[in-house]
Each structure stands twice: as structure tokens, then as C-alpha cells.
Scaffold this motif. Structure first.
Motif, PDB file in Angstrom:
ATOM      1  N   MET A   1     -25.242   4.262   0.240  1.00 36.11           N
ATOM      2  CA  MET A   1     -24.516   3.178  -0.131  1.00 36.11           C
ATOM      3  C   MET A   1     -23.625   2.660   1.296  1.00 36.11           C
ATOM      4  O   MET A   1     -23.734   3.424   2.247  1.00 36.11           O
ATOM      5  N   SER A   2     -23.405   1.582   0.934  1.00 36.93           N
ATOM      6  CA  SER A   2     -22.705   0.712   2.272  1.00 36.93           C
ATOM      7  C   SER A   2     -21.266   1.284   2.506  1.00 36.93           C
ATOM      8  O   SER A   2     -20.680   2.031   1.956  1.00 36.93           O
ATOM      9  N   ARG A   3     -20.864   0.949   3.852  1.00 38.33           N
ATOM     10  CA  ARG A   3     -19.412   1.687   4.216  1.00 38.33           C
ATOM     11  C   ARG A   3     -18.459   0.858   3.406  1.00 38.33           C
ATOM     12  O   ARG A   3     -17.479   1.575   3.058  1.00 38.33           O
ATOM     13  N   THR A   4     -18.660  -0.247   2.873  1.00 33.92           N
ATOM     14  CA  THR A   4     -17.739  -1.145   1.953  1.00 33.92           C
ATOM     15  C   THR A   4     -17.850  -1.273   0.555  1.00 33.92           C
ATOM     16  O   THR A   4     -17.907  -2.199  -0.030  1.00 33.92           O
ATOM     17  N   ASP A   5     -18.725   0.096   0.008  1.00 32.35           N
ATOM     18  CA  ASP A   5     -19.313  -0.238  -1.200  1.00 32.35           C
ATOM     19  C   ASP A   5     -18.045  -0.200  -2.473  1.00 32.35           C
ATOM     20  O   ASP A   5     -18.143  -0.460  -3.644  1.00 32.35           O
ATOM     21  N   LEU A   6     -16.846   0.243  -1.979  1.00 30.44           N
ATOM     22  CA  LEU A   6     -15.862   0.467  -2.829  1.00 30.44           C
ATOM     23  C   LEU A   6     -14.654  -0.749  -2.546  1.00 30.44           C
ATOM     24  O   LEU A   6     -13.663  -0.784  -2.945  1.00 30.44           O
ATOM     25  N   ALA A   7     -15.116  -1.770  -1.919  1.00 31.43           N
ATOM     26  CA  ALA A   7     -14.280  -3.054  -1.484  1.00 31.43           C
ATOM     27  C   ALA A   7     -13.793  -3.671  -2.671  1.00 31.43           C
ATOM     28  O   ALA A   7     -14.486  -3.857  -3.680  1.00 31.43           O
ATOM     29  N   GLY A   8     -12.439  -3.830  -2.683  1.00 33.10           N
ATOM     30  CA  GLY A   8     -11.833  -4.595  -3.942  1.00 33.10           C
ATOM     31  C   GLY A   8     -11.333  -3.476  -4.737  1.00 33.10           C
ATOM     32  O   GLY A   8     -10.343  -3.820  -5.687  1.00 33.10           O
ATOM     33  N   LYS A   9     -11.768  -2.236  -4.792  1.00 35.89           N
ATOM     34  CA  LYS A   9     -11.077  -1.169  -5.753  1.00 35.89           C
ATOM     35  C   LYS A   9      -9.843  -0.825  -5.454  1.00 35.89           C
ATOM     36  O   LYS A   9      -9.352  -0.619  -4.321  1.00 35.89           O
ATOM     37  N   LYS A  10      -8.832  -0.759  -6.385  1.00 37.95           N
ATOM     38  CA  LYS A  10      -7.522  -0.274  -6.194  1.00 37.95           C
ATOM     39  C   LYS A  10      -7.354   1.167  -6.993  1.00 37.95           C
ATOM     40  O   LYS A  10      -7.650   1.289  -8.146  1.00 37.95           O
ATOM     41  N   ILE A  11      -6.800   2.008  -6.206  1.00 38.82           N
ATOM     42  CA  ILE A  11      -7.022   3.618  -6.747  1.00 38.82           C
ATOM     43  C   ILE A  11      -6.031   4.241  -6.465  1.00 38.82           C
ATOM     44  O   ILE A  11      -5.396   4.244  -5.485  1.00 38.82           O
ATOM     45  N   ALA A  12      -5.192   5.034  -7.394  1.00 41.34           N
ATOM     46  CA  ALA A  12      -4.278   5.972  -7.184  1.00 41.34           C
ATOM     47  C   ALA A  12      -4.738   7.462  -7.368  1.00 41.34           C
ATOM     48  O   ALA A  12      -5.540   7.659  -7.922  1.00 41.34           O
ATOM     49  N   ILE A  13      -3.966   8.003  -6.373  1.00 38.35           N
ATOM     50  CA  ILE A  13      -4.683   9.685  -6.140  1.00 38.35           C
ATOM     51  C   ILE A  13      -3.043  10.419  -6.249  1.00 38.35           C
ATOM     52  O   ILE A  13      -2.283  10.015  -5.373  1.00 38.35           O
ATOM     53  N   THR A  14      -3.159  11.259  -7.241  1.00 42.44           N
ATOM     54  CA  THR A  14      -2.002  12.140  -7.126  1.00 42.44           C
ATOM     55  C   THR A  14      -2.250  13.464  -6.393  1.00 42.44           C
ATOM     56  O   THR A  14      -3.508  13.791  -6.155  1.00 42.44           O
ATOM     57  N   GLY A  15      -1.221  14.051  -6.031  1.00 42.52           N
ATOM     58  CA  GLY A  15      -1.427  15.126  -4.867  1.00 42.52           C
ATOM     59  C   GLY A  15      -2.282  14.587  -3.709  1.00 42.52           C
ATOM     60  O   GLY A  15      -3.213  15.413  -3.206  1.00 42.52           O
ATOM     61  N   GLU A 291      12.826   6.167  -8.705  1.00 38.02           N
ATOM     62  CA  GLU A 291      11.782   5.821  -7.744  1.00 38.02           C
ATOM     63  C   GLU A 291      11.828   4.829  -6.874  1.00 38.02           C
ATOM     64  O   GLU A 291      12.285   3.603  -7.124  1.00 38.02           O
ATOM     65  N   LYS A 292      11.261   4.896  -5.501  1.00 38.87           N
ATOM     66  CA  LYS A 292      11.511   3.954  -4.618  1.00 38.87           C
ATOM     67  C   LYS A 292       9.867   4.081  -3.661  1.00 38.87           C
ATOM     68  O   LYS A 292       9.606   5.203  -3.576  1.00 38.87           O
ATOM     69  N   GLN A 293       9.549   3.122  -3.212  1.00 34.85           N
ATOM     70  CA  GLN A 293       8.502   3.093  -2.336  1.00 34.85           C
ATOM     71  C   GLN A 293       8.761   3.699  -0.779  1.00 34.85           C
ATOM     72  O   GLN A 293       9.684   3.320  -0.291  1.00 34.85           O
ATOM     73  N   THR A 294       7.915   4.490  -0.326  1.00 23.79           N
ATOM     74  CA  THR A 294       8.367   5.351   0.741  1.00 23.79           C
ATOM     75  C   THR A 294       6.916   5.199   1.935  1.00 23.79           C
ATOM     76  O   THR A 294       7.236   5.568   2.809  1.00 23.79           O
ATOM     77  N   GLY A 295       6.145   4.682   1.260  1.00 25.65           N
ATOM     78  CA  GLY A 295       4.790   4.661   2.196  1.00 25.65           C
ATOM     79  C   GLY A 295       4.840   3.230   3.226  1.00 25.65           C
ATOM     80  O   GLY A 295       5.562   2.618   3.108  1.00 25.65           O
ATOM     81  N   THR A 296       3.913   3.257   3.817  1.00 27.08           N
ATOM     82  CA  THR A 296       3.522   2.117   4.878  1.00 27.08           C
ATOM     83  C   THR A 296       2.422   1.360   4.400  1.00 27.08           C
ATOM     84  O   THR A 296       1.432   1.806   3.976  1.00 27.08           O
ATOM     85  N   ARG A 297       2.717   0.231   4.471  1.00 30.81           N
ATOM     86  CA  ARG A 297       1.350  -0.719   3.889  1.00 30.81           C
ATOM     87  C   ARG A 297       0.735  -1.326   5.266  1.00 30.81           C
ATOM     88  O   ARG A 297       1.668  -1.872   6.164  1.00 30.81           O
ATOM     89  N   LYS A 298      -0.449  -1.754   5.285  1.00 23.88           N
ATOM     90  CA  LYS A 298      -1.002  -2.120   6.329  1.00 23.88           C
ATOM     91  C   LYS A 298      -2.196  -2.982   5.669  1.00 23.88           C
ATOM     92  O   LYS A 298      -2.919  -2.382   5.090  1.00 23.88           O
ATOM     93  N   THR A 299      -2.283  -4.227   6.055  1.00 20.99           N
ATOM     94  CA  THR A 299      -3.546  -5.072   5.723  1.00 20.99           C
ATOM     95  C   THR A 299      -4.309  -5.388   6.732  1.00 20.99           C
ATOM     96  O   THR A 299      -3.681  -5.594   7.716  1.00 20.99           O
ATOM     97  N   GLY A 300      -5.429  -5.659   6.532  1.00 21.85           N
ATOM     98  CA  GLY A 300      -6.246  -5.893   7.686  1.00 21.85           C
ATOM     99  C   GLY A 300      -7.746  -6.135   6.850  1.00 21.85           C
ATOM    100  O   GLY A 300      -7.743  -6.010   6.019  1.00 21.85           O
ATOM    101  N   THR A 301      -8.605  -6.836   7.761  1.00 20.41           N
ATOM    102  CA  THR A 301     -10.112  -7.092   7.377  1.00 20.41           C
ATOM    103  C   THR A 301     -10.862  -5.893   7.931  1.00 20.41           C
ATOM    104  O   THR A 301     -10.480  -5.146   8.839  1.00 20.41           O
ATOM    105  N   ARG A 302     -11.936  -5.845   7.033  1.00 21.43           N
ATOM    106  CA  ARG A 302     -12.658  -4.642   7.700  1.00 21.43           C
ATOM    107  C   ARG A 302     -14.063  -5.217   8.420  1.00 21.43           C
ATOM    108  O   ARG A 302     -14.476  -6.246   8.134  1.00 21.43           O
ATOM    109  N   SER A 303     -14.401  -4.307   9.402  1.00 22.38           N
ATOM    110  CA  SER A 303     -15.743  -4.704   9.932  1.00 22.38           C
ATOM    111  C   SER A 303     -16.610  -4.373   9.165  1.00 22.38           C
ATOM    112  O   SER A 303     -16.841  -3.687   8.219  1.00 22.38           O
TER     113      SER A 303
END
Length: 303
Positions: A1-15, A291-303
Motif C-alpha cells: 500500500m502507498s505511504r499515504t493510504d490512510l490520509a484523511g483518517k481521524k484515529i484515537a488510540i488509548t494507551g 479534562e484539558k488538552q495537553t498535546g502538541t498540534r502540528k499541521t502540514g502537508t505530506r510529501s
């Protein structure tokens, strides 16, 4: 599969701050997904999210979640949806594995395993499942274990908890499919993470069942990309071996396990090596805070 085959998916992961969860978050982000890493350790979740975001250019959030607290879990999913602009997949990965003889295990440790490994997965599946069913689409991936199809001494309650996850997944795979919700159960064998610290897999186990967290991450990514539900062992050869023995009488199976040294891997753990893991995973969860958001967000285009 391609490197960006999951582009657009929004995924939450516990642990998701370490181990299988972090490896999965990294791979999913590398393949184009936006990821919300949830963990009881908010600081580590933020650090892991920032590292993955910087390395992949993907949108990655680090959020606190206590999977034993329904309110915390719902707030986590709300924050994930808000931060990612939607939610397509929940990976119920959070879990712990205390080791030792069953008769010596405290009720506190037993309850901790059931709260995280079973109730946490059930709660996540309900909360995400309701959201997904209302939209007619979505995917739940529950992380079980080969200990959920073949029990071993030294981890009796852990085995019980993973049998529960396997059974839950088998039922939900059938029940939620008509609602557009895919349910996948992934059952890894011995994964080279802190969870197996102090265990000594023998030569046979290393040949058929000792894997890196990236191998599990790849199986999760393939299930999401292909929208494949149902049960899968990782690696496949370990599952084939265990299933081949299932038709045999139980006492004969146990004799074979004993002859191959499988019964001693989890029973004879080095608890001094496992001390740090047990201290981190078995202590009671602190009282819930807003609850409060503690993470870092970065947006950018993919090559």
C-alpha cells in the motif's frame, strides 16, 4: 500500500504514549492519518504526540484519558473529534499485565486489570460505537492477546480479561456490522515492550511468537486501511500453532505446552525486573480532574 493510504483518517488510540500504542500512532501518522494519542500519563502523551508530529508532519494530539472513568473517556473522544475535525476509528489499546501466582494476587490488582482491560474496552466500544452507528460508519479496533485464546499460568486474571475482549469483539463484529461499524480484534503474542519485562521467552516462543510493537502496528494499520473486521493473531504463525492444538483434549494440550516450556514463561517472571512496570501500572488512578488538552498540534502537508 502507498505511504499515504490512510490520509484523511481521524484515529484515537488509548494507551498511546508508549509501547504498541506509540508504535501504532507513529505508523498511522506516517501513512497520512490524524491521530489523538490518549494516555493516563498526560505529559508523556504530549511528548509522544510532539515527536510523532515533528517526524511525520501529521496532525497529532496528546490527550489525557483514564479508560476506567467513563466521563474521562467521553471527554477524550470529544476532544479527539474536536481537535482532529472528526473521528473515524478508535483503537482500544490500553491494558496492563501483572504477573505472579493467582492465590497471591491482591483484589486491588485484580480489580485494576478488570477495570482497564475489560471495562475500559467495553466503555470505549460503547462510546465510540454509538457515535459511529449514528453516522452509519466507523471502526473499532480492540487489542486482545493470544492469552485470550490460550491461557497460561502466572497471568490468570490477565488471561480472563483478554478472553473477555476476544468474546466481546466476536459479538460486536456481528452486532454492529449492520450499523456500518467495523469491529476488529487483534491478538498479539509476546511483544517486545515494557509489558513483558522480566519474562524470558524461550527459543520456541521466540521463533513463533516474539515480535516488535511495529509488527502489531502494521496489523492494526492494515485492518483499518482494508476495513477488515474479525479476529486476527499477530504473528499469524503463532495463532496457527495455538489453533492447531485446540481440538486436542485439554490435559494433552497442557502437556504439550509444558513440554515446550510455554507454561513457565509467564509463571517464572523476574519480579525485580518488573518492579518499575508494576509500580506504574498497578497503583490506583488519582482522582479525576477536569479534562484539558495537553498535546502538541502540528499541521502540514505530506510529501
Amino acid at each position: 500500500m502507498s505511504r499515504t493510504d490512510l490520509a484523511g483518517k481521524k484515529i484515537a488510540i488509548t494507551g498511546g504514549a508508549r509501547g504498541i500504542g506509540a508504535a501504532t500512532a507513529r505508523l498511522l501518522a506516517d501513512r497520512g492519518a490524524a491521530v489523538a494519542i490518549g494516555d493516563i500519563d498526560a505529559e508523556l502523551a504530549a511528548e509522544t504526540a510532539a515527536q510523532i508530529s515533528a517526524a511525520t508532519g501529521a496532525r497529532v494530539h496528546g490527550l489525557k484519558v483514564d479508560v476506567t472513568d467513563r466521563v474521562s473517556f467521553e471527554q477524550y473522544l470529544d476532544a479527539a473529534e474536536s481537535g482532529l475535525g472528526g473521528l473515524d476509528v478508535l483503537v482500544n489499546n490500553a491494558g496492563i499485565m501483572p504477573t505472579g501466582e493467582f492465590l497471591d494476587e491482591s483484589d486491588t490488582v485484580t480489580d485494576r486489570q478488570l477495570d482497564i482491560n475489560v471495562r475500559g474496552v467495553i466503555t470505549g466500544s460503547k462510546l465510540a460505537g454509538r457515535r459511529f452507528a449514528g453516522r452509519g460508519r466507523g471502526h473499532i479496533v480492540n487489542i486482545a492477546s493470544v492469552a485470550g485464546i490460550s491461557a497460561a499460568p502466572g497471568v490468570a486474571v490477565y488471561c480472563a480479561s483478554k478472553y473477555a475482549v476476544v468474546g466481546l469483539g466476536a459479538a460486536l463484529h456481528q452486532e454492529l456490522a449492520p450499523k456500518g461499524v467495523t469491529v476488529t480484534t487483534i491478538a498479539p503474542s509476546f511483544v517486545n515492550t515494557e509489558l513483558i519485562a522480566g519474562l524470558s521467552p524461550n527459543w520456541f516462543v521466540r521463533q513463533i511468537g516474539f515480535i516488535e510493537p511495529e509488527t502489531v502496528a502494521a496489523a492494526i494499520a492494515e485492518a483499518i486501511a482494508g476495513r477488515r473486521g474479525g479476529f486476527r493473531t499477530v504473528p499469524k504463525i503463532g495463532g496457527v500453532f495455538l489453533r492447531a492444538l485446540m481440538p486436542l483434549p485439554e490435559n494433552l494440550r497442557n502437556s504439550i505446552y509444558g513440554a515446550l516450556g510455554l507454561q513457565h514463561v509467564t509463571l517464572n517472571s523476574d519480579e525485580s525486573v518488573r518492579a518499575a512496570y508494576r509500580e506504574r501500572t498497578e497503583k490506583p488512578t488519582p482522582a479525576a480532574e477536569p479534562e484539558k488538552q495537553t498535546g502538541t498540534r502540528k499541521t502540514g502537508t505530506r510529501s
